[in-house]
Scaffold this motif. Sequence first.
Motif, PDB file in Angstrom:
ATOM      1  N   SER A 175       4.690   3.565 -50.985  1.00  0.00           N
ATOM      2  CA  SER A 175       4.752   4.631 -49.994  1.00  0.00           C
ATOM      3  C   SER A 175       3.601   4.487 -48.994  1.00  0.00           C
ATOM      4  CB  SER A 175       4.662   5.990 -50.686  1.00  0.00           C
ATOM      5  OG  SER A 175       4.353   7.016 -49.759  1.00  0.00           O
ATOM      6  N   PRO A 176       3.851   4.812 -47.715  1.00  0.00           N
ATOM      7  CA  PRO A 176       2.761   4.765 -46.725  1.00  0.00           C
ATOM      8  C   PRO A 176       1.562   5.629 -47.096  1.00  0.00           C
ATOM      9  CG  PRO A 176       4.883   4.992 -45.625  1.00  0.00           C
ATOM     10  CD  PRO A 176       5.145   5.154 -47.094  1.00  0.00           C
ATOM     11  N   LEU A 177       1.759   6.617 -47.956  1.00  0.00           N
ATOM     12  CA  LEU A 177       0.652   7.486 -48.371  1.00  0.00           C
ATOM     13  C   LEU A 177      -0.440   6.706 -49.113  1.00  0.00           C
ATOM     14  CD1 LEU A 177       2.607  10.664 -49.565  1.00  0.00           C
ATOM     15  CD2 LEU A 177       1.301  10.364 -47.441  1.00  0.00           C
ATOM     16  N   TRP A 178      -0.074   5.537 -49.652  1.00  0.00           N
ATOM     17  CA  TRP A 178      -1.084   4.740 -50.352  1.00  0.00           C
ATOM     18  C   TRP A 178      -2.146   4.195 -49.402  1.00  0.00           C
ATOM     19  CZ3 TRP A 178      -2.037   4.445 -55.433  1.00  0.00           C
ATOM     20  CH2 TRP A 178      -1.051   4.899 -56.302  1.00  0.00           C
ATOM     21  N   THR A 179      -1.869   4.198 -48.096  1.00  0.00           N
ATOM     22  CA  THR A 179      -2.902   3.758 -47.149  1.00  0.00           C
ATOM     23  C   THR A 179      -4.126   4.678 -47.211  1.00  0.00           C
ATOM     24  OG1 THR A 179      -1.906   5.033 -45.348  1.00  0.00           O
ATOM     25  CG2 THR A 179      -1.228   2.727 -45.579  1.00  0.00           C
ATOM     26  N   LEU A 180      -3.920   5.929 -47.627  1.00  0.00           N
ATOM     27  CA  LEU A 180      -5.025   6.886 -47.699  1.00  0.00           C
ATOM     28  C   LEU A 180      -6.017   6.547 -48.799  1.00  0.00           C
ATOM     29  CD1 LEU A 180      -2.903  10.168 -47.334  1.00  0.00           C
ATOM     30  CD2 LEU A 180      -4.249   9.052 -45.540  1.00  0.00           C
ATOM     31  N   THR A 181      -5.622   5.681 -49.732  1.00  0.00           N
ATOM     32  CA  THR A 181      -6.463   5.417 -50.904  1.00  0.00           C
ATOM     33  C   THR A 181      -7.439   4.265 -50.698  1.00  0.00           C
ATOM     34  OG1 THR A 181      -4.897   3.843 -51.921  1.00  0.00           O
ATOM     35  CG2 THR A 181      -4.554   6.204 -52.359  1.00  0.00           C
ATOM     36  N   LEU A 182      -7.386   3.588 -49.554  1.00  0.00           N
ATOM     37  CA  LEU A 182      -8.226   2.404 -49.376  1.00  0.00           C
ATOM     38  C   LEU A 182      -9.720   2.684 -49.567  1.00  0.00           C
ATOM     39  CD1 LEU A 182      -8.271  -0.609 -48.788  1.00  0.00           C
ATOM     40  CD2 LEU A 182      -8.340  -0.086 -46.340  1.00  0.00           C
ATOM     41  N   PRO A 183     -10.278   3.807 -49.069  1.00  0.00           N
ATOM     42  CA  PRO A 183     -11.704   4.062 -49.325  1.00  0.00           C
ATOM     43  C   PRO A 183     -12.044   4.155 -50.808  1.00  0.00           C
ATOM     44  CG  PRO A 183     -10.911   5.458 -47.555  1.00  0.00           C
ATOM     45  CD  PRO A 183      -9.701   4.820 -48.155  1.00  0.00           C
ATOM     46  N   PHE A 184     -11.157   4.745 -51.592  1.00  0.00           N
ATOM     47  CA  PHE A 184     -11.399   4.854 -53.033  1.00  0.00           C
ATOM     48  C   PHE A 184     -11.338   3.475 -53.686  1.00  0.00           C
ATOM     49  CE2 PHE A 184      -9.408   8.754 -51.492  1.00  0.00           C
ATOM     50  CZ  PHE A 184     -10.378   9.688 -51.823  1.00  0.00           C
ATOM     51  N   SER A 185     -10.414   2.638 -53.215  1.00  0.00           N
ATOM     52  CA  SER A 185     -10.351   1.268 -53.719  1.00  0.00           C
ATOM     53  C   SER A 185     -11.635   0.515 -53.390  1.00  0.00           C
ATOM     54  CB  SER A 185      -9.153   0.538 -53.109  1.00  0.00           C
ATOM     55  OG  SER A 185      -7.949   1.221 -53.363  1.00  0.00           O
ATOM     56  N   ALA A 186     -12.160   0.740 -52.187  1.00  0.00           N
ATOM     57  CA  ALA A 186     -13.388   0.061 -51.776  1.00  0.00           C
ATOM     58  C   ALA A 186     -14.564   0.462 -52.666  1.00  0.00           C
ATOM     59  CB  ALA A 186     -13.691   0.378 -50.320  1.00  0.00           C
ATOM     60  N   VAL A 187     -14.633   1.732 -53.038  1.00  0.00           N
ATOM     61  CA  VAL A 187     -15.698   2.188 -53.937  1.00  0.00           C
ATOM     62  C   VAL A 187     -15.577   1.501 -55.290  1.00  0.00           C
ATOM     63  CG1 VAL A 187     -16.580   4.184 -55.205  1.00  0.00           C
ATOM     64  CG2 VAL A 187     -16.028   4.400 -52.780  1.00  0.00           C
ATOM     65  N   PHE A 188     -14.344   1.361 -55.783  1.00  0.00           N
ATOM     66  CA  PHE A 188     -14.125   0.673 -57.060  1.00  0.00           C
ATOM     67  C   PHE A 188     -14.600  -0.775 -56.970  1.00  0.00           C
ATOM     68  CE2 PHE A 188     -11.789  -1.779 -60.148  1.00  0.00           C
ATOM     69  CZ  PHE A 188     -11.725  -0.967 -61.267  1.00  0.00           C
ATOM     70  N   TYR A 189     -14.245  -1.456 -55.890  1.00  0.00           N
ATOM     71  CA  TYR A 189     -14.647  -2.850 -55.734  1.00  0.00           C
ATOM     72  C   TYR A 189     -16.153  -2.976 -55.572  1.00  0.00           C
ATOM     73  CZ  TYR A 189      -9.964  -4.755 -55.651  1.00  0.00           C
ATOM     74  OH  TYR A 189      -8.706  -5.164 -56.021  1.00  0.00           O
ATOM     75  N   MET A 190     -16.771  -2.000 -54.954  1.00  0.00           N
ATOM     76  CA  MET A 190     -18.221  -2.007 -54.835  1.00  0.00           C
ATOM     77  C   MET A 190     -18.859  -1.900 -56.218  1.00  0.00           C
ATOM     78  SD  MET A 190     -20.671   0.485 -52.550  1.00  0.00           S
ATOM     79  CE  MET A 190     -20.231   1.967 -53.493  1.00  0.00           C
ATOM     80  N   GLY A 191     -18.346  -1.010 -57.048  1.00  0.00           N
ATOM     81  CA  GLY A 191     -18.864  -0.880 -58.405  1.00  0.00           C
ATOM     82  C   GLY A 191     -18.658  -2.144 -59.215  1.00  0.00           C
ATOM     83  N   ALA A 192     -17.490  -2.783 -59.061  1.00  0.00           N
ATOM     84  CA  ALA A 192     -17.224  -4.021 -59.789  1.00  0.00           C
ATOM     85  C   ALA A 192     -18.156  -5.140 -59.338  1.00  0.00           C
ATOM     86  CB  ALA A 192     -15.763  -4.433 -59.591  1.00  0.00           C
ATOM     87  N   THR A 193     -18.493  -5.157 -58.063  1.00  0.00           N
ATOM     88  CA  THR A 193     -19.417  -6.171 -57.554  1.00  0.00           C
ATOM     89  C   THR A 193     -20.818  -5.969 -58.113  1.00  0.00           C
ATOM     90  OG1 THR A 193     -18.125  -6.340 -55.507  1.00  0.00           O
ATOM     91  CG2 THR A 193     -20.372  -7.200 -55.458  1.00  0.00           C
ATOM     92  N   LEU A 194     -21.254  -4.726 -58.183  1.00  0.00           N
ATOM     93  CA  LEU A 194     -22.554  -4.433 -58.787  1.00  0.00           C
ATOM     94  C   LEU A 194     -22.556  -4.811 -60.272  1.00  0.00           C
ATOM     95  CD1 LEU A 194     -23.231  -0.982 -57.096  1.00  0.00           C
ATOM     96  CD2 LEU A 194     -24.488  -3.105 -56.683  1.00  0.00           C
ATOM     97  N   HIS A 195     -21.455  -4.527 -60.951  1.00  0.00           N
ATOM     98  CA  HIS A 195     -21.342  -4.899 -62.364  1.00  0.00           C
ATOM     99  C   HIS A 195     -21.358  -6.415 -62.527  1.00  0.00           C
ATOM    100  CE1 HIS A 195     -18.967  -4.743 -66.384  1.00  0.00           C
ATOM    101  NE2 HIS A 195     -20.259  -4.690 -66.600  1.00  0.00           N
ATOM    102  N   SER A 196     -20.734  -7.132 -61.572  1.00  0.00           N
ATOM    103  CA  SER A 196     -20.739  -8.587 -61.610  1.00  0.00           C
ATOM    104  C   SER A 196     -22.165  -9.131 -61.540  1.00  0.00           C
ATOM    105  CB  SER A 196     -19.910  -9.124 -60.438  1.00  0.00           C
ATOM    106  OG  SER A 196     -19.907 -10.533 -60.408  1.00  0.00           O
ATOM    107  N   ALA A 197     -22.975  -8.539 -60.662  1.00  0.00           N
ATOM    108  CA  ALA A 197     -24.377  -8.959 -60.561  1.00  0.00           C
ATOM    109  C   ALA A 197     -25.127  -8.657 -61.845  1.00  0.00           C
ATOM    110  CB  ALA A 197     -25.041  -8.251 -59.381  1.00  0.00           C
ATOM    111  N   TRP A 198     -24.876  -7.494 -62.410  1.00  0.00           N
ATOM    112  CA  TRP A 198     -25.541  -7.098 -63.662  1.00  0.00           C
ATOM    113  C   TRP A 198     -25.214  -8.089 -64.781  1.00  0.00           C
ATOM    114  CZ3 TRP A 198     -29.058  -3.422 -65.023  1.00  0.00           C
ATOM    115  CH2 TRP A 198     -29.181  -3.128 -66.377  1.00  0.00           C
ATOM    116  N   LYS A 199     -23.945  -8.458 -64.897  1.00  0.00           N
ATOM    117  CA  LYS A 199     -23.551  -9.387 -65.959  1.00  0.00           C
ATOM    118  C   LYS A 199     -24.172 -10.764 -65.737  1.00  0.00           C
ATOM    119  CE  LYS A 199     -19.028  -8.864 -65.811  1.00  0.00           C
ATOM    120  NZ  LYS A 199     -17.609  -8.994 -66.242  1.00  0.00           N
ATOM    121  N   TYR A 200     -24.236 -11.187 -64.496  1.00  0.00           N
ATOM    122  CA  TYR A 200     -24.838 -12.482 -64.211  1.00  0.00           C
ATOM    123  C   TYR A 200     -26.303 -12.504 -64.607  1.00  0.00           C
ATOM    124  CZ  TYR A 200     -26.823 -16.320 -61.497  1.00  0.00           C
ATOM    125  OH  TYR A 200     -27.517 -17.448 -61.115  1.00  0.00           O
TER     126      TYR A 200
END
Length: 385
Positions: free
Chosen positions: A336-361
Motif C-alpha cells: 500500500s502507498p501508506l507504507w511510504t510513511l514508514t521510511l523514517p522509522f525504517s531509517a532509525v532501525f537501520y541506524m541502530g543496526a549500524t551502531l550495533h554492527s560497530a559494537w560487535k566489531y
Amino acid sequence: MTLHLATWAVVFIPLLWLYLLFGRGLFWRIDLSRQPLQAAKQSVVAIVPARNEAEVIERSLTSLLHQQHVQLKIILIDDNSSDNTAAFAKSLASQNNRLTVVSGRPLPPGWSGKVWAMQQGVEAAQRSSPDYLLFIDADIEHDPENIASLLSIAEAGHLDLASFMVKLHCRTLPEKLLIPAFVFFFFQLYPPKWTASNNNSTAGAAGGCLLVRSDTLQRSGGLQQIRGEIIDDCSLARIVKRSGGKLWLGLTESAHSLRPYRTFGEIEHMISRTAFNQLRHSLLLLLVAVAGLLATYIAPIALLFGNTNIAVLSGAAAFALMMTSYAPMVRFYRLSPLWTLTLPFSAVFYMGATLHSAWKYWFGRGGQWKGRAQDQQRSEESLAR
C-alpha cells in the motif's frame, strides 16, 4: 532548537531531499530492463556457494536446471555444511550431469567463507573454459528465463559485469517495514546510473545473481584480490571497474529470495553483519552516517512540529519529497502507498543496526554469519579513526 539551527534546517533539509531526488542518479526510479531473448551462444557456469541451505537448496538448484535459452552448467560448492545441503544437491546431480557438487576445502587464513567457496567454484569452472561465470546465492529461485535475460543485457551492452538485485522476501510485518527500505538504501549508496558510468567511480553489484566475463575476472586479478571481503559483490564490482570493465546493476522480478525474515531480530542480524564494514570500520564515518540519517529522515518530522509556518512548510516539503522517492520501491513490492510513511522509522532501525554492527566489531564478533565471525578487528588503530 536555536534560531540559527532552525534557520539552517529550514533551508537545508528540503535542499537535501531535492539533491537526493534529482542529483543522485535518480536512484529511486525502478527500471526493469529487458532485452529480446535469443538462443545464447555464450557458455555460462553458475557457481553456487552453499552453507547449511538444506531448506531451500532443492528449489534453488531445480530452478537453475530449468533455465531456458542459455548454455548453463552449475557447480555447487558445499561450504562445510552441517545439515543435508550436500546430500540434497548430490541427489539432484545424480539425475542431471549439468550439476556438479564440490566439497569445500578448509577455510585458509585471510579468506572470508563465501569468497573462498566462490574461488573453489572458479577453479572447478575453469576446466570447461566458460565465457561467463555466474555467482548465485543458494537461496534464490529463478524464473525459467532469468539467466538468459541477464545474459542478454550483458551481451547487448558489451558489459563485463551485470547483476540483478533479486526480489527479496516481503510478507511478514518486519519485512514490509524494512525490506523495501533495505533495497532503497542500497540503491541510494550505489545508484545504478553511476555504477554504469565510466566517469563515476561508484561500483555496485548484487551478489544474489551476478554475471561476470571469465576473461574480465582474470584481468581484474581474480577473487584473490577480494579474498578477505565480506561485501563480496560490491568489492568484485570495484576491482572490475578499476580494471576498465563496464558494469550494470538493476532490479528484477524474475528471481526471488527464498529466505524469509520472520522477526526484526533476523533482519537486524542481516544488516549488522556488514554495516560497519561498509563504513570501513571508521568511527568518524560512523558518526557522519548517524548524523546523515538523522538529518535526512528525522529532521523533516521535527520540522513538522516547528513553531513557525516556514518550518512546518519546509518539513512538509521534505517529507513529500521523501515519500515521492520511496513510492516506486513500495509499488515494486506491491505494498500500500501508506507504507511510504514508514521510511523514517525504517531509517532509525537501520541506524541502530549500524551502531550495533560497530559494537560487535569492536568486541570481536563482527561479520557473524552461519557460525563464523568474519569481520574481526585487526588492530586498535580503528578505534581512533
